[in-house]
Design an enzyme around this catalytic site. Structure first.
Site, PDB file in Angstrom:
ATOM      1  N   LEU A 166       0.793  -1.226   0.000  1.00  0.00           N
ATOM      2  CA  LEU A 166       0.000   0.000   0.000  1.00  0.00           C
ATOM      3  C   LEU A 166       0.829   1.282   0.000  1.00  0.00           C
ATOM      4  O   LEU A 166       0.340   2.336  -0.402  1.00  0.00           O
ATOM      5  CB  LEU A 166      -0.958  -0.002   1.189  1.00  0.00           C
ATOM      6  CG  LEU A 166      -2.317  -0.654   0.911  1.00  0.00           C
ATOM      7  CD1 LEU A 166      -3.071  -0.899   2.194  1.00  0.00           C
ATOM      8  CD2 LEU A 166      -3.133   0.203  -0.032  1.00  0.00           C
TER       9      LEU A 166
ATOM     10  N   LEU B  61      -8.922  -1.193   4.806  1.00  0.00           N
ATOM     11  CA  LEU B  61      -8.898  -1.603   6.214  1.00  0.00           C
ATOM     12  C   LEU B  61      -7.479  -1.949   6.643  1.00  0.00           C
ATOM     13  O   LEU B  61      -7.277  -2.575   7.683  1.00  0.00           O
ATOM     14  CB  LEU B  61      -9.814  -2.819   6.420  1.00  0.00           C
ATOM     15  CG  LEU B  61     -11.213  -2.722   5.804  1.00  0.00           C
ATOM     16  CD1 LEU B  61     -11.997  -3.997   6.081  1.00  0.00           C
ATOM     17  CD2 LEU B  61     -11.955  -1.513   6.338  1.00  0.00           C
TER      18      LEU B  61
ATOM     19  N   SER C 223     -11.206   6.163  12.789  1.00  0.00           N
ATOM     20  CA  SER C 223     -11.200   5.635  14.149  1.00  0.00           C
ATOM     21  C   SER C 223     -11.648   6.670  15.168  1.00  0.00           C
ATOM     22  O   SER C 223     -11.399   7.876  15.003  1.00  0.00           O
ATOM     23  CB  SER C 223      -9.784   5.152  14.509  1.00  0.00           C
ATOM     24  OG  SER C 223      -9.680   4.850  15.884  1.00  0.00           O
TER      25      SER C 223
ATOM     26  N   GLU D 259     -10.218   7.087  17.766  1.00  0.00           N
ATOM     27  CA  GLU D 259      -8.997   7.649  18.329  1.00  0.00           C
ATOM     28  C   GLU D 259      -8.761   9.078  17.842  1.00  0.00           C
ATOM     29  O   GLU D 259      -8.015   9.834  18.473  1.00  0.00           O
ATOM     30  CB  GLU D 259      -7.793   6.779  17.959  1.00  0.00           C
ATOM     31  CG  GLU D 259      -7.748   5.441  18.677  1.00  0.00           C
ATOM     32  CD  GLU D 259      -7.348   5.591  20.148  1.00  0.00           C
ATOM     33  OE1 GLU D 259      -6.501   6.450  20.448  1.00  0.00           O
ATOM     34  OE2 GLU D 259      -7.873   4.824  20.977  1.00  0.00           O
TER      35      GLU D 259
ATOM     36  N   TYR E 281      -1.288   6.766  16.177  1.00  0.00           N
ATOM     37  CA  TYR E 281      -2.337   6.085  15.420  1.00  0.00           C
ATOM     38  C   TYR E 281      -3.487   7.051  15.134  1.00  0.00           C
ATOM     39  O   TYR E 281      -3.974   7.163  14.003  1.00  0.00           O
ATOM     40  CB  TYR E 281      -2.836   4.883  16.214  1.00  0.00           C
ATOM     41  CG  TYR E 281      -4.018   4.171  15.609  1.00  0.00           C
ATOM     42  CD1 TYR E 281      -3.851   3.198  14.635  1.00  0.00           C
ATOM     43  CD2 TYR E 281      -5.319   4.459  16.023  1.00  0.00           C
ATOM     44  CE1 TYR E 281      -4.927   2.540  14.076  1.00  0.00           C
ATOM     45  CE2 TYR E 281      -6.407   3.809  15.472  1.00  0.00           C
ATOM     46  CZ  TYR E 281      -6.217   2.848  14.505  1.00  0.00           C
ATOM     47  OH  TYR E 281      -7.302   2.208  13.952  1.00  0.00           O
TER      48      TYR E 281
END
Length: 331
Positions: free
Chosen positions: A69, A90, A135, A137, A158
């Site tokens: 990726l 994902l 997310s 997060e 993250y």
């Protein structure tokens, strides 16, 4: 395709980057059940075990490709080969805790993967719908349940990477007219979670104690609160997002927050154990910075997607315990 004078449409094709993970496996299963032709990627399809696909009994039904990726050419090649109607990203480094140890890799993999897919769709001129895994997060601490209008304040590498990817998706949607959306998912668990996640650590630790293999489970702080849902339900929300007439971003959550202490108590009670006799704190397990309270508001998803979480924390724990005991009975 024409058969006996009648026309039958070809199955819709989906390409899942990160097909070997928890969400990738469950999404593959869902789309296959809907009649899709499902393609998935791994860095090296010959070397990857695809244990989750095997565990769900769908390994032979997913068409697998090798793709890196962070390499734009690799991404373009697989998308050009498959020419999917839908793409789901994902992939990337998925552990919040590990992101503190590998911040550069986490940021690079999260941002580069999203940009490369978006740019590949634009470069190839495809009418492909794109879902990006965002997310909770990104929000950091949530004083009230976070919705799509809540500002971001990530507290981990993250979260920072996911926030940057979110805005990249929004920019490509607005600037280039791509059908691109982000699902801002709160914590969602399943038996396919790797053992490094605290939820699996708790379930397996309680099971080990019940079997007399150990007597103590070490954890960091138990005071944090999270919004825990069930992963197979959450991938259904992903598919629904790409079925809309117009691309939109959605928060996906149960709307219920529970302390980690409550999760631990629920898990140990399933084995007839008092967690207070077996759980001890270890400061070395604390993160450099953490989210104290996290809960989401998925009212928009219920209104526009017809989606709502059915399983709450107690149901999630029960499902994890049942799966763990079934696993142990066969090994």
């Amino acid at each position: 395709m024409t058969i006996g004078g009648m026309t039958r449409s070809e199955p819709k094709t989906a390409l899942i980057f990160g097909v070997s993970g928890q969400d990738g496996a469950y999404l593959s299963q869902l789309l296959l059940d809907k009649g899709y032709a499902v393609h998935g990627t791994s860095r090296d399809r010959e070397m990857a075990g695809f244990a989750n696909l095997r565990r769900l009994g769908i390994f032979g039904r997913v068409i697998l490709h090798s793709s890196v990726l962070t390499d734009f050419r690799s991404v373009v090649e697989v998308i050009a080969r498959v020419r999917p109607a839908e793409i789901y990203n994902l992939a990337s480094q998925a552990s919040v805790g590990l992101s503190f140890e590998q911040p550069v890799e986490t940021l690079n993999s999260t941002i580069s993967s999203t940009i490369n897919i978006l740019e590949a769709i634009r470069f190839l001129g495809l009418d492909t719908r794109f879902y990006s895994a965002c997310s909770s997060e990104c929000f950091g601490n949530t004083e009230t349940p976070a919705d799509e209008a809540t500002p971001f304040h990530p507290r981990s590498p993250y979260g920072v990477g996911k926030a940057a990817a979110f805005w990249a998706v929004a920019n490509y949607r607005e600037a280039y007219g791509l059908f691109a959306c982000s699902g801002i998912l709160f914590n969602h668990e399943s038996p396919l979670r790797p053992t490094r996640y605290v939820t699996q650590k708790i379930i397996r630790g309680a099971a080990d104690i019940a079997e007399g293999k150990t007597d103590v489970l070490e954890l960091g702080t138990l005071s944090i609160a999270r919004d825990w849902g069930w992963a197979p339900e959450y991938v259904d929300a992903m598919a629904r997002m790409l079925a809309l007439d117009e691309p939109q971003d959605f928060v996906i959550a149960t709307g219920e927050a529970n302390r980690l202490e409550d999760f631990v108590a629920q898990a140990f009670s399933c084995f007839g154990l008092d967690w207070r006799r077996h759980v001890s704190g270890n400061p070395d397990l604390l993160r450099p910075s953490d989210i104290a309270f996290s809960v989401g508001n998925s009212a928009k998803a219920e209104r526009l997607l017809g989606w709502r979480a059915e399983r709450r924390m107690a149901d999630v724990v029960t499902g994890l315990v049942e799966a763990e005991m079934a696993r142990r009975s066969t090994t």
